[in-house]
Write a protein that holds these residues in place. Structure first.
Motif, PDB file in Angstrom:
ATOM      1  N   MET A 264      32.907  29.503  33.024  1.00 24.08           N
ATOM      2  CA  MET A 264      33.370  30.612  32.206  1.00 24.08           C
ATOM      3  C   MET A 264      32.729  31.919  32.686  1.00 24.08           C
ATOM      4  SD  MET A 264      35.475  29.112  30.229  1.00 24.08           S
ATOM      5  CE  MET A 264      35.908  30.163  28.906  1.00 24.08           C
ATOM      6  N   LYS A 265      31.430  31.828  33.022  1.00 27.38           N
ATOM      7  CA  LYS A 265      30.760  33.037  33.498  1.00 27.38           C
ATOM      8  C   LYS A 265      31.444  33.590  34.741  1.00 27.38           C
ATOM      9  CE  LYS A 265      26.052  32.689  31.881  1.00 27.38           C
ATOM     10  NZ  LYS A 265      24.644  32.775  32.278  1.00 27.38           N
ATOM     11  N   GLU A 266      31.766  32.714  35.670  1.00 25.13           N
ATOM     12  CA  GLU A 266      32.403  33.141  36.910  1.00 25.13           C
ATOM     13  C   GLU A 266      33.837  33.608  36.673  1.00 25.13           C
ATOM     14  OE1 GLU A 266      32.586  34.264  40.741  1.00 25.13           O
ATOM     15  OE2 GLU A 266      30.786  33.537  39.717  1.00 25.13           O
ATOM     16  N   LYS A 267      34.595  32.856  35.903  1.00 22.53           N
ATOM     17  CA  LYS A 267      36.003  33.162  35.670  1.00 22.53           C
ATOM     18  C   LYS A 267      36.194  34.522  34.998  1.00 22.53           C
ATOM     19  CE  LYS A 267      40.197  31.311  33.566  1.00 22.53           C
ATOM     20  NZ  LYS A 267      40.797  30.169  32.852  1.00 22.53           N
ATOM     21  N   TYR A 268      35.337  34.844  34.036  1.00 22.70           N
ATOM     22  CA  TYR A 268      35.508  36.071  33.260  1.00 22.70           C
ATOM     23  C   TYR A 268      34.451  37.134  33.563  1.00 22.70           C
ATOM     24  CZ  TYR A 268      38.782  33.264  30.580  1.00 22.70           C
ATOM     25  OH  TYR A 268      39.839  32.481  30.206  1.00 22.70           O
ATOM     26  N   LYS A 269      33.775  37.020  34.693  1.00 21.32           N
ATOM     27  CA  LYS A 269      32.648  37.909  34.982  1.00 21.32           C
ATOM     28  C   LYS A 269      33.008  39.393  34.976  1.00 21.32           C
ATOM     29  CE  LYS A 269      33.085  37.502  39.983  1.00 21.32           C
ATOM     30  NZ  LYS A 269      32.462  37.002  41.185  1.00 21.32           N
TER      31      LYS A 269
END
Length: 64
Positions: free
Chosen positions: A1-6
């Motif tokens: 999630m951190k990477e996808k929505y960074k």
């Protein structure tokens, strides 16, 4: 999630823990992997008995 929505939001990670002295090293290691650790201490011995053995103001303060 951190990477996808960074680029859109900041995602923080946290979890609830129980503290046990014999797991202290593990909990300190886990602390490095998250933003928050919230203690939800439901179990502890006082004078050899679990908290639920006592039902008085003194042990309520110890629990708190």
């Amino acid at each position: 999630m951190k990477e996808k929505y960074k680029d859109q939001i900041e995602v923080l990670v946290g979890f609830e823990i129980e503290y046990y002295e014999d797991q202290k090293d593990y909990l300190l290691k886990m602390k490095e992997c998250c933003n928050y650790m919230i203690i939800g201490q439901h179990f502890r011995y006082v004078h050899g008995y679990n908290y639920d053995y006592f039902n008085n103001d003194e042990y309520l303060i110890v629990y708190a």
